[in-house]
Scaffold this motif. Structure first.
Motif, short mmCIF file in Angstrom:
data_model
loop_
_atom_site.label_atom_id
_atom_site.label_comp_id
_atom_site.label_asym_id
_atom_site.label_seq_id
_atom_site.Cartn_x
_atom_site.Cartn_y
_atom_site.Cartn_z
N THR A 77 0.82 -1.21 0.00
CA THR A 77 0.00 0.00 0.00
C THR A 77 0.86 1.26 0.00
OG1 THR A 77 -1.77 -1.14 1.19
CG2 THR A 77 -1.78 1.26 1.26
N SER A 78 1.93 1.25 0.79
CA SER A 78 2.74 2.46 0.98
C SER A 78 3.90 2.58 0.01
CB SER A 78 3.28 2.51 2.42
OG SER A 78 4.03 1.34 2.72
N GLY A 79 4.03 1.67 -0.98
CA GLY A 79 5.06 1.87 -1.99
C GLY A 79 5.84 0.61 -2.34
N TYR A 81 8.99 -1.98 -2.11
CA TYR A 81 9.86 -2.52 -1.08
C TYR A 81 10.71 -3.65 -1.65
CZ TYR A 81 7.18 -0.24 2.66
OH TYR A 81 6.57 0.69 3.49
N PHE A 92 12.25 -0.51 2.53
CA PHE A 92 11.51 0.49 1.77
C PHE A 92 12.38 1.09 0.68
CE2 PHE A 92 10.11 5.01 1.38
CZ PHE A 92 8.84 4.79 0.87
N ASN A 95 7.83 5.67 -2.13
CA ASN A 95 6.39 5.77 -2.34
C ASN A 95 6.16 6.66 -3.56
OD1 ASN A 95 3.63 6.16 -2.28
ND2 ASN A 95 3.56 7.07 -0.24
N GLN A 97 3.47 7.88 -4.75
CA GLN A 97 2.28 8.72 -4.73
C GLN A 97 2.00 9.25 -3.31
OE1 GLN A 97 -0.83 6.09 -6.17
NE2 GLN A 97 -0.08 4.43 -4.91
N PRO A 98 2.95 9.91 -2.66
CA PRO A 98 2.72 10.38 -1.28
C PRO A 98 1.61 11.41 -1.18
CG PRO A 98 4.73 11.34 -2.16
CD PRO A 98 4.30 10.28 -3.13
N ARG A 104 -3.34 2.79 -3.46
CA ARG A 104 -2.38 1.70 -3.24
C ARG A 104 -1.86 1.24 -4.59
NH1 ARG A 104 -4.44 -3.15 -4.90
NH2 ARG A 104 -6.70 -3.47 -4.84
N SER A 120 -1.56 2.11 -10.04
CA SER A 120 -2.17 2.35 -8.73
C SER A 120 -3.67 2.56 -8.88
CB SER A 120 -1.54 3.56 -8.05
OG SER A 120 -1.81 4.76 -8.75
#
Length: 294
Positions: A77-79, A81, A92, A95, A97-98, A104, A120
């Motif tokens: 979800t957060s990018g 990894y 990590f 991301n 799309q911060p 996601r 996304s």
């Protein structure tokens, strides 16, 4: 055209995926990987004995791609990894799309030059008919740089590459559209060109892959099928599956002649095959998945 019904086998498991996706065949591990996005699980099946195990993930996981140096990259979800399996470790990367915290990562593949192309979509509780067109297509290059392409998508799916690497296919499942782009060596894309359009009665185009002859195989969510389209966009064949929510497709095995298909059990509690992993005798041969060079 009458849909074909070749040999279709549900892989024996004692569980079903809420939203199976993200198929990857790893020749290095002689294993098939896939994800349960909403179940936050990464699955692995050995092709030697069909033993299956899973890892619980800290977030929703859309996909997994091999790294050329070993290990994997996954889309959470957060990018992006990096992932090592033994011992388990997540690192990590970035991301993309911060500024879009309601999104996601959903689906991705690596191209022949070792870049990852990832789409996304909104991660929302309301019905999909109310989702914003906040998705996009991102490219993660080998240095870790990220560029955004083809913005304004609701449910980004695919992508897939022609065998020569010159064409990138990408989908907005919400609109039933498959587009194609010229993919240049420097990672830029040509203009979006319409390739295929489907109405709701056919189901929504979801995960895709190309075979060795350039045929585009598409999984149809709410369509209970996978279908092959010739490079000119004409329909070649359809293969019916025994559950409607078909999500992804890939070729596997030493000669890439085995086809595996994921599905989703979400919302279908009375369907015993919803969320199953299937193997299909598709009568085609795939192309080896590319690896990320970062």
């Amino acid at each position: 055209m009458t849909p074909e019904l070749p040999a279709v086998r549900a892989i024996p498991r004692d569980t079903r995926d809420i939203l199976g996706e993200g198929l990857l065949w790893s020749a290095r591990e002689n294993a098939l990987f896939w994800t349960d996005i909403l179940g936050r699980k990464l699955w692995r099946m050995s092709l030697a004995d069909e033993s299956i195990r899973h890892l619980d993930m800290p977030e929703a996981i859309g996909w997994i791609i091999e790294r050329a140096v070993g290990g994997f990259v996954v889309g959470l979800t957060s990018g992006f990894y990096r992932l090592d399996l033994d011992p388990f470790r997540l690192e990590f990367i970035a991301n993309p799309q911060p500024e879009r915290p309601g999104n996601r990562l959903n689906d991705a593949k690596a191209d022949a030059r070792g870049r990852i192309w990832a789409g996304s979509m909104p991660f929302a509780d309301q019905p999909a008919t109310n989702w914003p067109a906040s998705g996009a297509l991102y490219c993660l290059d080998a240095s870790g740089g990220i560029t955004r392409h083809d913005d304004g998508i609701t449910i980004a799916n695919g992508p897939a590459f022609s065998p020569d690497g010159a064409v990138l296919y990408h989908t907005d499942s919400r609109l039933g559209q498959v587009s194609k782009f010229a993919l240049h060596a420097d990672g830029t894309l040509g203009p979006r060109e319409p390739h295929l359009q489907f109405d709701t009665a056919q189901g929504s185009p979801d995960g895709m892959t190309c075979d060795r002859e350039g045929g585009l195989w598409i999984a149809f969510y709410a369509g209970a099928k996978v279908a092959r389209f010739n490079p000119d966009g004409s329909l070649d064949r359809e293969i019916v599956l025994p559950t409607p929510q078909i999500t992804n497709v890939c070729f596997a095995g030493e000669d890439l002649s085995r086809m595996f298909v994921t599905s989703a059990g979400d919302g279908l509690p009375d369907d015993p095959l919803a969320g199953a992993l299937f193997e299909i005798d598709a009568g085609a041969t795939g192309v080896m998945a590319h690896q990320y060079l970062g």
